[in-house]
Design a protein around this motif. Structure first.
Motif, PDB file in Angstrom:
ATOM      1  N   LYS A   1     -16.100  20.524  -1.263  1.00 17.79           N
ATOM      2  CA  LYS A   1     -14.671  20.621  -1.581  1.00 17.79           C
ATOM      3  C   LYS A   1     -14.075  19.239  -1.873  1.00 17.79           C
ATOM      4  CE  LYS A   1     -10.259  22.392  -0.079  1.00 17.79           C
ATOM      5  NZ  LYS A   1      -9.506  23.150   0.884  1.00 17.79           N
ATOM      6  N   SER A   2     -14.404  18.270  -1.038  1.00 15.89           N
ATOM      7  CA  SER A   2     -13.875  16.925  -1.238  1.00 15.89           C
ATOM      8  C   SER A   2     -14.413  16.312  -2.525  1.00 15.89           C
ATOM      9  CB  SER A   2     -14.235  16.040  -0.042  1.00 15.89           C
ATOM     10  OG  SER A   2     -13.674  14.755  -0.183  1.00 15.89           O
ATOM     11  N   MET A   3     -15.682  16.536  -2.810  1.00 21.77           N
ATOM     12  CA  MET A   3     -16.281  16.013  -4.044  1.00 21.77           C
ATOM     13  C   MET A   3     -15.665  16.681  -5.271  1.00 21.77           C
ATOM     14  SD  MET A   3     -18.669  13.731  -3.179  1.00 21.77           S
ATOM     15  CE  MET A   3     -20.069  13.720  -4.276  1.00 21.77           C
ATOM     16  N   ASP A   4     -15.361  17.969  -5.180  1.00 25.54           N
ATOM     17  CA  ASP A   4     -14.699  18.668  -6.285  1.00 25.54           C
ATOM     18  C   ASP A   4     -13.316  18.093  -6.537  1.00 25.54           C
ATOM     19  OD1 ASP A   4     -16.902  20.299  -6.663  1.00 25.54           O
ATOM     20  OD2 ASP A   4     -16.023  22.030  -5.634  1.00 25.54           O
ATOM     21  N   VAL A   5     -12.570  17.824  -5.449  1.00 23.30           N
ATOM     22  CA  VAL A   5     -11.231  17.229  -5.587  1.00 23.30           C
ATOM     23  C   VAL A   5     -11.345  15.832  -6.183  1.00 23.30           C
ATOM     24  CG1 VAL A   5      -9.228  16.351  -4.298  1.00 23.30           C
ATOM     25  CG2 VAL A   5     -10.177  18.596  -3.748  1.00 23.30           C
TER      26      VAL A   5
ATOM     27  N   VAL B   1       0.858  -1.174   0.000  1.00 26.45           N
ATOM     28  CA  VAL B   1       0.000   0.000   0.000  1.00 26.45           C
ATOM     29  C   VAL B   1       0.897   1.227   0.000  1.00 26.45           C
ATOM     30  CG1 VAL B   1      -1.724   1.311   1.290  1.00 26.45           C
ATOM     31  CG2 VAL B   1      -1.823  -1.187   1.257  1.00 26.45           C
ATOM     32  N   VAL B   2       0.601   2.158  -0.892  1.00 24.68           N
ATOM     33  CA  VAL B   2       1.365   3.396  -0.969  1.00 24.68           C
ATOM     34  C   VAL B   2       0.411   4.543  -0.707  1.00 24.68           C
ATOM     35  CG1 VAL B   2       2.746   4.895  -2.455  1.00 24.68           C
ATOM     36  CG2 VAL B   2       2.964   2.419  -2.645  1.00 24.68           C
ATOM     37  N   ASP B   3       0.725   5.380   0.257  1.00 22.97           N
ATOM     38  CA  ASP B   3      -0.079   6.562   0.531  1.00 22.97           C
ATOM     39  C   ASP B   3       0.504   7.702  -0.288  1.00 22.97           C
ATOM     40  OD1 ASP B   3      -1.786   8.441   1.547  1.00 22.97           O
ATOM     41  OD2 ASP B   3      -0.921   8.456   3.551  1.00 22.97           O
ATOM     42  N   ASN B   4      -0.309   8.266  -1.142  1.00 18.50           N
ATOM     43  CA  ASN B   4       0.165   9.276  -2.073  1.00 18.50           C
ATOM     44  C   ASN B   4      -0.581  10.581  -1.834  1.00 18.50           C
ATOM     45  OD1 ASN B   4       1.691  10.204  -4.176  1.00 18.50           O
ATOM     46  ND2 ASN B   4       0.526   9.183  -5.781  1.00 18.50           N
ATOM     47  N   ALA B   5      -0.080  11.629  -2.408  1.00 21.16           N
ATOM     48  CA  ALA B   5      -0.755  12.922  -2.331  1.00 21.16           C
ATOM     49  C   ALA B   5      -2.122  12.813  -2.976  1.00 21.16           C
ATOM     50  CB  ALA B   5       0.076  13.983  -3.042  1.00 21.16           C
ATOM     51  N   HIS B   6      -3.041  13.672  -2.575  1.00 23.95           N
ATOM     52  CA  HIS B   6      -4.376  13.624  -3.160  1.00 23.95           C
ATOM     53  C   HIS B   6      -4.489  14.627  -4.309  1.00 23.95           C
ATOM     54  CE1 HIS B   6      -4.662  17.085  -0.498  1.00 23.95           C
ATOM     55  NE2 HIS B   6      -5.681  17.484  -1.238  1.00 23.95           N
ATOM     56  N   GLY B   7      -5.559  14.478  -5.054  1.00 27.14           N
ATOM     57  CA  GLY B   7      -5.824  15.419  -6.140  1.00 27.14           C
ATOM     58  C   GLY B   7      -4.814  15.307  -7.265  1.00 27.14           C
ATOM     59  N   ARG B   8      -4.644  16.412  -7.972  1.00 23.94           N
ATOM     60  CA  ARG B   8      -3.731  16.434  -9.127  1.00 23.94           C
ATOM     61  C   ARG B   8      -2.294  16.094  -8.752  1.00 23.94           C
ATOM     62  NH1 ARG B   8      -5.049  18.471 -13.969  1.00 23.94           N
ATOM     63  NH2 ARG B   8      -7.100  19.360 -14.182  1.00 23.94           N
ATOM     64  N   ASP B   9      -1.897  16.364  -7.507  1.00 23.79           N
ATOM     65  CA  ASP B   9      -0.525  16.069  -7.073  1.00 23.79           C
ATOM     66  C   ASP B   9      -0.185  14.591  -7.225  1.00 23.79           C
ATOM     67  OD1 ASP B   9      -0.298  18.726  -6.428  1.00 23.79           O
ATOM     68  OD2 ASP B   9      -0.616  18.419  -4.278  1.00 23.79           O
ATOM     69  N   ALA B  10      -1.196  13.735  -7.218  1.00 22.13           N
ATOM     70  CA  ALA B  10      -0.960  12.300  -7.347  1.00 22.13           C
ATOM     71  C   ALA B  10      -0.333  11.951  -8.693  1.00 22.13           C
ATOM     72  CB  ALA B  10      -2.273  11.538  -7.181  1.00 22.13           C
ATOM     73  N   PHE B  11      -0.511  12.810  -9.679  1.00 16.94           N
ATOM     74  CA  PHE B  11       0.016  12.531 -11.010  1.00 16.94           C
ATOM     75  C   PHE B  11       1.434  13.060 -11.201  1.00 16.94           C
ATOM     76  CE2 PHE B  11      -4.551  12.410 -11.279  1.00 16.94           C
ATOM     77  CZ  PHE B  11      -4.728  11.163 -11.851  1.00 16.94           C
TER      78      PHE B  11
ATOM     79  N   LYS C   1     -13.763  14.654  -8.127  1.00 19.28           N
ATOM     80  CA  LYS C   1     -14.131  14.778  -9.544  1.00 19.28           C
ATOM     81  C   LYS C   1     -12.920  15.153 -10.389  1.00 19.28           C
ATOM     82  CE  LYS C   1     -17.243  17.131 -12.700  1.00 19.28           C
ATOM     83  NZ  LYS C   1     -18.316  18.109 -12.850  1.00 19.28           N
ATOM     84  N   ASP C   2     -12.144  16.126  -9.918  1.00 21.21           N
ATOM     85  CA  ASP C   2     -10.943  16.542 -10.634  1.00 21.21           C
ATOM     86  C   ASP C   2      -9.972  15.375 -10.770  1.00 21.21           C
ATOM     87  OD1 ASP C   2      -9.256  18.616 -11.819  1.00 21.21           O
ATOM     88  OD2 ASP C   2      -8.049  18.441  -9.993  1.00 21.21           O
ATOM     89  N   TYR C   3      -9.801  14.621  -9.693  1.00 14.84           N
ATOM     90  CA  TYR C   3      -8.902  13.471  -9.712  1.00 14.84           C
ATOM     91  C   TYR C   3      -9.388  12.432 -10.722  1.00 14.84           C
ATOM     92  CZ  TYR C   3      -6.173   9.456  -8.434  1.00 14.84           C
ATOM     93  OH  TYR C   3      -5.334   8.387  -8.498  1.00 14.84           O
ATOM     94  N   LEU C   4     -10.664  12.109 -10.677  1.00 14.67           N
ATOM     95  CA  LEU C   4     -11.202  11.080 -11.570  1.00 14.67           C
ATOM     96  C   LEU C   4     -11.085  11.477 -13.038  1.00 14.67           C
ATOM     97  CD1 LEU C   4     -14.385  10.049  -9.562  1.00 14.67           C
ATOM     98  CD2 LEU C   4     -12.265   8.731  -9.813  1.00 14.67           C
ATOM     99  N   ILE C   5     -11.346  12.730 -13.331  1.00 13.03           N
ATOM    100  CA  ILE C   5     -11.224  13.209 -14.716  1.00 13.03           C
ATOM    101  C   ILE C   5      -9.778  13.120 -15.182  1.00 13.03           C
ATOM    102  CG2 ILE C   5     -11.353  15.274 -16.171  1.00 13.03           C
ATOM    103  CD1 ILE C   5     -13.896  16.013 -14.539  1.00 13.03           C
ATOM    104  N   LYS C   6      -8.860  13.564 -14.353  1.00 16.92           N
ATOM    105  CA  LYS C   6      -7.436  13.518 -14.704  1.00 16.92           C
ATOM    106  C   LYS C   6      -6.971  12.064 -14.829  1.00 16.92           C
ATOM    107  CE  LYS C   6      -3.319  15.310 -15.259  1.00 16.92           C
ATOM    108  NZ  LYS C   6      -2.928  15.904 -16.512  1.00 16.92           N
ATOM    109  N   ALA C   7      -7.395  11.214 -13.897  1.00 10.21           N
ATOM    110  CA  ALA C   7      -6.998   9.800 -13.939  1.00 10.21           C
ATOM    111  C   ALA C   7      -7.499   9.140 -15.209  1.00 10.21           C
ATOM    112  CB  ALA C   7      -7.534   9.073 -12.712  1.00 10.21           C
ATOM    113  N   LYS C   8      -8.742   9.408 -15.562  1.00  9.70           N
ATOM    114  CA  LYS C   8      -9.315   8.823 -16.780  1.00  9.70           C
ATOM    115  C   LYS C   8      -8.538   9.261 -18.018  1.00  9.70           C
ATOM    116  CE  LYS C   8     -12.796   6.955 -19.189  1.00  9.70           C
ATOM    117  NZ  LYS C   8     -12.317   5.815 -19.915  1.00  9.70           N
ATOM    118  N   ALA C   9      -8.204  10.542 -18.086  1.00 10.86           N
ATOM    119  CA  ALA C   9      -7.458  11.055 -19.241  1.00 10.86           C
ATOM    120  C   ALA C   9      -6.071  10.419 -19.341  1.00 10.86           C
ATOM    121  CB  ALA C   9      -7.335  12.573 -19.164  1.00 10.86           C
ATOM    122  N   VAL C  10      -5.395  10.322 -18.225  1.00  5.62           N
ATOM    123  CA  VAL C  10      -4.049   9.742 -18.215  1.00  5.62           C
ATOM    124  C   VAL C  10      -4.128   8.246 -18.511  1.00  5.62           C
ATOM    125  CG1 VAL C  10      -2.040   9.220 -16.767  1.00  5.62           C
ATOM    126  CG2 VAL C  10      -3.068  11.492 -16.711  1.00  5.62           C
ATOM    127  N   GLU C  11      -5.086   7.571 -17.906  1.00  4.98           N
ATOM    128  CA  GLU C  11      -5.238   6.139 -18.138  1.00  4.98           C
ATOM    129  C   GLU C  11      -5.505   5.847 -19.609  1.00  4.98           C
ATOM    130  OE1 GLU C  11      -8.280   4.846 -15.455  1.00  4.98           O
ATOM    131  OE2 GLU C  11      -7.106   5.439 -13.711  1.00  4.98           O
TER     132      GLU C  11
END
Length: 87
Positions: A32-36, A2-12, A38-48
């Protein structure tokens, strides 16, 4: 492992997200958490899609209400956000 990583866009900022079998995202049912999330999921989907690597993404609700009706609404909000992003 298990790796604990930064949240949000910083994870990339690293490639760790692409090296695992599962991405576990913890989110609160707050704007705020839901916005983060959503941003994470959109970025993850694009990168994936770009690198053709699709790990399982699991969203875990944190600090959900103890009231059954409120909890159901909160859980549905989290599910809807994930579904809307990945469909």
């Amino acid at each position: 492992t298990v790796v604990d990583n930064a949240h949000g866009r910083d994870a990339f900022g690293t490639t760790l997200y692409a090296q695992g079998d599962l991405i576990l995202v913890v989110a609160r049912p707050e704007k705020k958490s839901m916005d983060v999330l959503k941003d994470y999921l959109i970025k993850a989907k694009a990168v994936e899609d770009k690198i053709n690597h699709h790990p399982n993404v699991v969203v875990v609700g944190n600090r959900l209400s103890t009231d059954a009706d409120e909890r159901r609404v909160e859980e549905n909000a989290l599910k809807s956000l994930v579904t809307a992003t990945y469909d």
